[in-house]
Motif scaffolding. Structure first.
Motif, mmCIF file in Angstrom:
data_model
loop_
_atom_site.group_PDB
_atom_site.id
_atom_site.type_symbol
_atom_site.label_atom_id
_atom_site.label_comp_id
_atom_site.label_asym_id
_atom_site.label_seq_id
_atom_site.Cartn_x
_atom_site.Cartn_y
_atom_site.Cartn_z
ATOM 1 N N PRO A 190 0.804 -1.229 0.000
ATOM 2 C CA PRO A 190 0.000 0.000 0.000
ATOM 3 C C PRO A 190 0.834 1.273 0.000
ATOM 4 C CG PRO A 190 -0.896 -1.596 1.546
ATOM 5 C CD PRO A 190 0.416 -2.154 1.084
ATOM 6 N N SER A 191 1.945 1.275 0.702
ATOM 7 C CA SER A 191 2.761 2.485 0.794
ATOM 8 C C SER A 191 3.355 2.894 -0.550
ATOM 9 C CB SER A 191 3.894 2.271 1.804
ATOM 10 O OG SER A 191 4.742 1.206 1.390
ATOM 11 N N GLU A 192 3.472 1.936 -1.465
ATOM 12 C CA GLU A 192 4.058 2.225 -2.772
ATOM 13 C C GLU A 192 3.089 2.910 -3.725
ATOM 14 O OE1 GLU A 192 6.877 -0.857 -4.482
ATOM 15 O OE2 GLU A 192 5.804 -2.074 -2.996
ATOM 16 N N THR A 193 1.785 2.578 -3.634
ATOM 17 C CA THR A 193 0.859 3.038 -4.682
ATOM 18 C C THR A 193 -0.409 3.716 -4.193
ATOM 19 O OG1 THR A 193 -0.178 0.832 -4.727
ATOM 20 C CG2 THR A 193 1.630 1.240 -6.286
ATOM 21 N N VAL A 194 -0.950 3.317 -3.039
ATOM 22 C CA VAL A 194 -2.254 3.828 -2.618
ATOM 23 C C VAL A 194 -2.214 5.349 -2.480
ATOM 24 C CG1 VAL A 194 -3.979 3.841 -0.781
ATOM 25 C CG2 VAL A 194 -2.931 1.683 -1.490
ATOM 26 N N GLY A 195 -3.152 5.994 -3.161
ATOM 27 C CA GLY A 195 -3.238 7.450 -3.125
ATOM 28 C C GLY A 195 -2.242 8.151 -4.018
ATOM 29 N N LYS A 196 -1.481 7.402 -4.790
ATOM 30 C CA LYS A 196 -0.444 7.983 -5.634
ATOM 31 C C LYS A 196 -0.710 7.690 -7.111
ATOM 32 C CE LYS A 196 2.993 7.196 -1.991
ATOM 33 N NZ LYS A 196 4.271 6.525 -1.636
ATOM 34 N N VAL A 197 -0.094 8.478 -7.968
ATOM 35 C CA VAL A 197 -0.134 8.204 -9.399
ATOM 36 C C VAL A 197 0.772 7.010 -9.682
ATOM 37 C CG1 VAL A 197 0.424 9.078 -11.701
ATOM 38 C CG2 VAL A 197 -0.619 10.603 -9.993
ATOM 39 N N ILE A 198 0.269 6.056 -10.462
ATOM 40 C CA ILE A 198 1.040 4.879 -10.840
ATOM 41 C C ILE A 198 1.537 5.038 -12.274
ATOM 42 C CG2 ILE A 198 0.873 2.422 -11.421
ATOM 43 C CD1 ILE A 198 -0.953 2.026 -9.082
ATOM 44 N N THR A 199 2.815 4.748 -12.475
ATOM 45 C CA THR A 199 3.362 4.675 -13.823
ATOM 46 C C THR A 199 3.425 3.215 -14.234
ATOM 47 O OG1 THR A 199 4.686 6.680 -13.534
ATOM 48 C CG2 THR A 199 5.325 5.197 -15.309
ATOM 49 N N CYS A 200 2.821 2.878 -15.371
ATOM 50 C CA CYS A 200 2.757 1.480 -15.812
ATOM 51 C C CYS A 200 2.716 1.419 -17.323
ATOM 52 C CB CYS A 200 1.538 0.786 -15.203
ATOM 53 S SG CYS A 200 -0.043 1.382 -15.855
ATOM 54 N N LYS A 230 3.272 10.352 -20.233
ATOM 55 C CA LYS A 230 4.292 10.854 -19.319
ATOM 56 C C LYS A 230 4.412 12.376 -19.404
ATOM 57 C CE LYS A 230 7.628 8.231 -20.793
ATOM 58 N NZ LYS A 230 8.987 7.613 -20.891
ATOM 59 N N GLU A 231 4.017 12.932 -20.566
ATOM 60 C CA GLU A 231 4.069 14.388 -20.744
ATOM 61 C C GLU A 231 2.811 15.079 -20.249
ATOM 62 O OE1 GLU A 231 6.782 12.186 -22.958
ATOM 63 O OE2 GLU A 231 4.602 12.163 -23.276
ATOM 64 N N GLY A 232 1.812 14.285 -19.811
ATOM 65 C CA GLY A 232 0.599 14.871 -19.264
ATOM 66 C C GLY A 232 -0.562 14.979 -20.226
ATOM 67 N N LYS A 233 -0.446 14.433 -21.438
ATOM 68 C CA LYS A 233 -1.547 14.481 -22.396
ATOM 69 C C LYS A 233 -2.611 13.461 -22.010
ATOM 70 C CE LYS A 233 -2.699 14.019 -27.302
ATOM 71 N NZ LYS A 233 -2.182 13.821 -28.686
ATOM 72 N N PRO A 234 -3.896 13.860 -21.961
ATOM 73 C CA PRO A 234 -4.959 12.922 -21.573
ATOM 74 C C PRO A 234 -5.084 11.753 -22.556
ATOM 75 C CG PRO A 234 -5.735 15.189 -21.480
ATOM 76 C CD PRO A 234 -4.411 15.218 -22.188
ATOM 77 N N ILE A 235 -5.380 10.583 -22.005
ATOM 78 C CA ILE A 235 -5.694 9.398 -22.793
ATOM 79 C C ILE A 235 -7.105 8.972 -22.424
ATOM 80 C CG2 ILE A 235 -5.059 7.018 -23.339
ATOM 81 C CD1 ILE A 235 -2.229 7.655 -22.412
ATOM 82 N N PHE A 236 -7.944 8.722 -23.412
ATOM 83 C CA PHE A 236 -9.365 8.505 -23.160
ATOM 84 C C PHE A 236 -9.689 7.071 -22.757
ATOM 85 C CE2 PHE A 236 -9.288 12.189 -26.030
ATOM 86 C CZ PHE A 236 -9.999 13.089 -25.241
ATOM 87 N N HIS A 237 -10.845 6.918 -22.090
ATOM 88 C CA HIS A 237 -11.346 5.631 -21.617
ATOM 89 C C HIS A 237 -12.228 4.981 -22.689
ATOM 90 C CE1 HIS A 237 -10.347 6.170 -17.223
ATOM 91 N NE2 HIS A 237 -10.221 7.414 -17.664
ATOM 92 N N GLU A 242 4.752 3.636 -21.559
ATOM 93 C CA GLU A 242 4.483 3.995 -20.177
ATOM 94 C C GLU A 242 3.451 5.118 -20.116
ATOM 95 O OE1 GLU A 242 8.029 4.920 -18.003
ATOM 96 O OE2 GLU A 242 8.413 2.804 -17.568
ATOM 97 N N ILE A 243 2.479 4.940 -19.218
ATOM 98 C CA ILE A 243 1.465 5.966 -18.989
ATOM 99 C C ILE A 243 1.360 6.227 -17.486
ATOM 100 C CG2 ILE A 243 0.133 5.215 -21.008
ATOM 101 C CD1 ILE A 243 -1.928 4.102 -18.857
ATOM 102 N N LYS A 244 0.604 7.244 -17.133
ATOM 103 C CA LYS A 244 0.322 7.540 -15.736
ATOM 104 C C LYS A 244 -1.150 7.259 -15.445
ATOM 105 C CE LYS A 244 3.879 11.125 -15.251
ATOM 106 N NZ LYS A 244 4.124 12.551 -14.927
ATOM 107 N N VAL A 245 -1.413 6.623 -14.331
ATOM 108 C CA VAL A 245 -2.781 6.291 -13.923
ATOM 109 C C VAL A 245 -3.054 6.940 -12.578
ATOM 110 C CG1 VAL A 245 -4.439 4.444 -13.479
ATOM 111 C CG2 VAL A 245 -2.581 4.074 -15.121
ATOM 112 N N ASP A 246 -4.034 7.834 -12.554
ATOM 113 C CA ASP A 246 -4.358 8.576 -11.328
ATOM 114 C C ASP A 246 -4.992 7.676 -10.280
ATOM 115 O OD1 ASP A 246 -3.419 10.874 -12.473
ATOM 116 O OD2 ASP A 246 -5.394 11.567 -13.141
ATOM 117 N N PRO A 247 -4.968 8.087 -9.021
ATOM 118 C CA PRO A 247 -5.673 7.338 -7.972
ATOM 119 C C PRO A 247 -7.178 7.389 -8.207
ATOM 120 C CG PRO A 247 -4.104 8.904 -7.026
ATOM 121 C CD PRO A 247 -4.241 9.248 -8.468
#
Length: 395
Positions: free
Chosen positions: A14-24, A151-158, A40-45
């Protein structure tokens, strides 16, 4: 519990990811028809009433294929993370999520169940007022924003409330189903869409009875799930219709008793051939799993005068309307569509998972190929070429 999941599925502490942005890593569709790019993308909490899931397995169905090809102009929201059949474990939950917790084994569903609206409380529908399937929605319901970015902050759609072609995804909790931790997650992936839709069309929508006759138009995963369920219900004759003769071998193993290749029917109309095979009357139930109006017309005409029922499962992207004269319905034939096999996802899918574990539905036959995540484009090619039912992707 956390150490167990860390060892078995690689869930971070939990300390690694919970409440944090995950890079995957994710397979991103940047434009229609172009190969997916694993990057690699960023996934918000997760936000309020949302869940973040670590995806372990995902698969590809024709709805993903159609969206990737950009067949509907209104679906062209790119870049996008596709995918809607998957299984995994919950990494974290947002505020006010009470029925799910970190470490739960889950499958995503594209048409949600909030449990509170008039639709969810009704036994007449499995639709949800707020979280029903919407192929044109590309952002989260709560705030109209995405949870993915480059990684540059551009939105990726669902996509389809799910987006499973990624190591981590964020869903509304209404679109997440907890399943028995003893259920094999690899097989449970199939319940997110295709198998549930086909089985439910037989069990819930048509309510096929023992001794009935059935015709299935299109022998992909959905059509074969119809066959598997119809066999389980004791159908006396199950006619499979497909232009790919390779589907007949698999179909026989899943309960189909008779086969028709429309390309080989030249002297009569297809529906007339089916009526001949059923003593002249036609089948009790037909299931259209292709998404083609001409096929739908033949499916409707192949059913028995007085009580025949046609169930539409195929996705019809064309704006062309169905050529049906209203007076044809006065002969007693009926036609109805089904979404997700009329299963209420969160409340009823766990029961289907249990039935599969007990052998009432054989899931093994549906998984024809398995590939690592890096070869997801090869999995798309297998589907395009008609060589796979479900290619399971290991993340």
């Amino acid at each position: 519990m956390d150490s167990f999941h860390y060892e078995s599925v690689g869930l971070p502490s939990p300390s690694e990811t919970v409440g944090k942005v995950i890079t995957c890593k994710a397979a991103v569709a940047w434009s229609p028809g172009e190969p997916l790019v694993i990057e690699e993308i960023k996934v918000d909490p997760p936000q309020k009433m949302e869940v973040r899931i670590k995806i372990l397995y995902t698969s590809i169905c024709h709805t993903d294929l159609s969206a990737w090809q950009g067949e509907n102009e209104r679906q062209r929201s790119f870049p996008r993370i596709l995918g809607h059949e998957a299984s995994g474990v919950i990494e974290s939950v947002g505020e006010e999520v009470e029925d799910l917790k970190r470490g739960d084994h889950v499958v995503p569903i594209f048409t949600g169940e909030c449990g509170e609206c008039a639709y969810c409380k009704s036994d007449k529908t499995n639709l949800c007022e707020k979280f029903r399937v919407n192929p044109f929605r590309s952002v989260m319901v709560s705030d109209g924003k995405t949870r993915f970015s480059t990684k540059e902050g551009k939105p990726i759609f669902h996509f389809l409330n799910t987006s499973t072609f990624t190591e981590y995804t964020v869903l509304d909790s209404a679109c997440v189903v907890k399943i028995d931790s003893d259920a094999p997650l690899k097989k449970m992936t199939l319940l997110s869409c295709g198998v549930s839709t086909g089985v439910g069309a037989v069990w819930n929508t048509a309510k096929v009875q023992s001794g009935s006759t059935v015709a299935i138009f299109g022998l992909g995963a959905v059509g074969l799930a119809v066959a598997e369920a119809a066999r389980g219900r004791g159908a006396s004759k199950i006619i499979g219709v497909d232009i790919n003769p390779n589907k007949f071998i698999k179909g026989k193993a899943m309960g189909i008793t008779d086969f028709i290749n429309p390309k080989e029917v030249v002297d009569v109309r297809l529906h007339q051939k089916i009526r001949e095979m059923t003593g002249g009357g036609g089948v009790d139930y037909s299931f259209e799993c292709v998404g083609n109006l001409d096929v739908l017309r033949e499916a409707f005409s192949s059913t028995h005068d007085g009580w025949g029922l046609t169930v539409i499962l195929g996705i019809h992207a064309s704006p062309t309307l169905f050529p049906l004269h209203p007076m044809e319905l006065f002969d007693g034939r009926r036609i109805v569509g089904t979404i997700f096999g009329d299963f209420k996802g969160k409340s009823q899918l766990p029961l289907l998972a249990h039935d599969c574990m007990c052998g009432k539905v054989n899931l093994d036959e549906f998984i024809t190929h398995e590939l690592p995540f890096e070869k997801i484009n090869d999995a798309f090619r297998l589907l395009v070429d008609g060589k796979s039912l479900r290619c399971l992707i290991h993340l």
